[in-house]
Design a protein around this motif. Sequence first.
Motif, short mmCIF file in Angstrom:
data_model
loop_
_atom_site.label_atom_id
_atom_site.label_comp_id
_atom_site.label_asym_id
_atom_site.label_seq_id
_atom_site.Cartn_x
_atom_site.Cartn_y
_atom_site.Cartn_z
N SER A 186 1.22 10.87 -10.68
CA SER A 186 0.34 12.00 -10.98
C SER A 186 1.16 13.27 -11.19
O SER A 186 0.85 14.09 -12.06
N PHE A 187 2.20 13.43 -10.36
CA PHE A 187 3.06 14.61 -10.48
C PHE A 187 3.71 14.65 -11.86
O PHE A 187 3.69 15.69 -12.55
N PHE A 202 11.68 12.67 -2.85
CA PHE A 202 10.23 12.57 -2.77
C PHE A 202 9.63 13.75 -2.00
O PHE A 202 8.64 14.35 -2.41
N PHE A 209 5.88 6.42 3.76
CA PHE A 209 6.88 6.02 2.77
C PHE A 209 8.18 6.78 2.98
O PHE A 209 9.26 6.21 3.07
N LEU A 237 1.72 6.37 -6.92
CA LEU A 237 0.59 7.15 -7.42
C LEU A 237 0.89 8.65 -7.37
O LEU A 237 0.64 9.40 -8.32
N VAL A 238 1.46 9.09 -6.24
CA VAL A 238 1.79 10.51 -6.09
C VAL A 238 2.83 10.92 -7.13
O VAL A 238 2.68 11.93 -7.83
N ILE A 239 3.89 10.11 -7.24
CA ILE A 239 4.94 10.44 -8.21
C ILE A 239 4.37 10.41 -9.63
O ILE A 239 4.63 11.31 -10.44
N MET A 284 9.66 16.80 -4.06
CA MET A 284 8.62 16.76 -5.08
C MET A 284 7.27 17.16 -4.49
O MET A 284 6.51 17.92 -5.09
N TRP A 303 2.70 13.16 -14.54
CA TRP A 303 1.65 13.35 -15.54
C TRP A 303 1.34 14.84 -15.72
O TRP A 303 1.33 15.37 -16.82
N ALA A 325 1.00 3.98 -2.94
CA ALA A 325 0.61 5.38 -2.70
C ALA A 325 1.70 6.31 -3.21
O ALA A 325 1.42 7.29 -3.90
N ALA A 326 2.96 5.99 -2.88
CA ALA A 326 4.07 6.83 -3.33
C ALA A 326 4.15 6.84 -4.85
O ALA A 326 4.34 7.89 -5.47
N PHE A 380 -5.94 15.98 -5.34
CA PHE A 380 -4.59 16.21 -5.85
C PHE A 380 -4.00 17.47 -5.21
O PHE A 380 -2.83 17.51 -4.81
N ILE A 389 -3.83 8.40 1.17
CA ILE A 389 -2.66 8.43 0.27
C ILE A 389 -1.60 9.39 0.82
O ILE A 389 -0.40 9.09 0.79
N LEU A 399 4.87 20.27 -5.43
CA LEU A 399 3.46 20.09 -5.74
C LEU A 399 2.60 21.05 -4.92
O LEU A 399 1.60 21.59 -5.39
N PHE A 422 0.83 -1.21 0.00
CA PHE A 422 0.00 0.00 0.00
C PHE A 422 0.86 1.25 0.00
O PHE A 422 0.62 2.19 -0.77
N VAL A 423 1.88 1.25 0.87
CA VAL A 423 2.73 2.44 0.99
C VAL A 423 3.48 2.72 -0.31
O VAL A 423 3.51 3.86 -0.79
N TRP A 424 4.04 1.66 -0.92
CA TRP A 424 4.76 1.87 -2.18
C TRP A 424 3.81 2.29 -3.30
O TRP A 424 4.14 3.14 -4.12
N ALA A 446 0.03 7.74 3.80
CA ALA A 446 0.88 6.64 3.32
C ALA A 446 2.15 7.18 2.69
O ALA A 446 3.24 6.61 2.88
N SER A 447 2.05 8.31 1.97
CA SER A 447 3.28 8.79 1.33
C SER A 447 4.23 9.41 2.36
O SER A 447 5.45 9.37 2.17
#
Lengths: 282, 288
Positions: free
Chosen positions: A25-26, B109, B96, A21-23, B112, A28, A18-19, B155, B89, B116, A14-16, B92-93
């Motif tokens: 979307s960024f 990270f 991470f 997904l964030v990276i 970044m 994108w 989520a990360a 987002f 999310i 954002l 889940f944690v990986w 979780a990040s």
Amino acid sequence: MASIHQRDLLLTGFVWSAAALVIGSFLWLLSDMLLQGAGQLSWDFLTAETENAGRAGGIAPVLVSTLLILAVAILVAGPIGLATAVLLSEFIAKDNRIARAIGMSIDVLAGVPSIVFGLFGMAFFSAYLGLGFSILAGGLTLACMVLPILIRTIEEGLSAVPDEWRKGAAVLGMSRLSALFYILLPAAAPALAAGLMLGIGRAMAETAALIFTSGYVDRMPSSLHDSGRALAVHIYDLSMNVAGGDANAYASALVLVIMLIIINNIALMLANSLLQKRISLA
Amino acid sequence: MSRSHVNKSHADDILRIALMSAAVLAVGVLLLILLFLVRESWPALQRIGLYRFVSDAGWHPLEGAFNLAPMLIATFAAALGAILIAGPIGIASAVFGRFYAPPVIAETFRRMVALLAGIPSVVFGLWGLTVLVPIIAKWQPPGASLLAGMLILAFMVLPTVALTADAALKAVPKQYLHGANALGISQAGLIFNVAIPAARSGLIGGILLATARALGETMAVLMVAGNVVQVPNSLFDPVRVLTANIALEMAYATTEHRSALFVSGLALMLLVVGLAAMAGKLGGRLHG
């Protein structure tokens, strides 16, 4: 034991994700901005008049209006913010009732939504003070908005100056005025600059507070009493109200984001240089 | 520092007065905002009254109907959806960055996420309008919808959640983590039973702050949510939130209509400021 192991795996997954997904979307968002904006970007785009409601031509008047609005905001908010920060950090005790009341109202101000600043600016600066839709009204509205960020950053910078310096100044018989100007402010200079940069960044990104204060006019402003369209408002107008404006909206967005990144990096460098100084002193 | 007789000078008194006046100005801004919102709202509060803002037959300000309820519902729905997505999310990040990523990746990270956080809402709106909305439209037309609003808001507020959670996790005393490790706890156990409970108030504060931002956001939602005044029946219905309504109608609103928009602004301010104050109490303040 197996279930504990499974829980670990599940959480790791889940944690990986989520990360990722964030990276994802960024990247994108970033790639769309570059792909759709970079093509239009040129020296001409920055220096030409807007034409055909922004579909053609450049953004020169918009850039000039943006800079004028920022200048008004910072020239007004800068001194007030600096003085308030100095008062809070040097002249009244943190747990004093006045200090707490000032601090609380600054925090509340920081939470006010930008559309509310827009309403206020329109009712107070544009209507009540009679400034109309003007760069002056927009700049003053943004000045109110960036005050909290200026005060808090400068206050933090001042409180990072070691107390021995204040005592040293007092022992030497310096007045608090000279201690402030010759010792404290120079020592906290990077924080002052960082605060200004953060304030400029916040003001530059603002749209909602400007629509009803500085307005939409995309001609080159000839005075602070003219209406002037800020870059963020330009992006909004091109994408929502102008058919076929998307390409130039992306190019303007790219200009805006690049300027913001530069400003943020300067702020970060200044804040870090303050940290370096403290480390070398220790 | 007590002032000695030596440095108690006339100039210092003037300095103190000058600083005090600046602080009065800074505090005055907040009071002025409240004063002018109330002043402009007053006609509507007097002539329309609070009850009609939730009981009138729809929002038709030119015909004298001022029901804000559909927009209130849309505002809450969009913010709730955004938090349900961005909350887990974002936390979780942060986990991470603090517990999973190798240091170099964690630092990149974090940068970044900070980047954002600095992207203007109008840029999120532009991207949502030109990229996200067409994708949703292919699946469930018209595309500009409550769902698009939720996603773009998620987002936007994700960095707020991630950065506050990161700060809260960083503040967890190292002894707790070392102690738990020494007891041979699993990684999931360490995170769920030690780190997150210890960082709880900061995490909740961050979520509240993100909720306040989502409720108060104007441009991004305005650009992607479709702006039809209605109570949504599904995620794919276009909706109009309170902030967007102000931005869209203020340009031509007069008399009671204008005053009604100020009422919605005042309500929004009280709501958002209340949430932000709660977040501040819990330690979710975001610097910079």
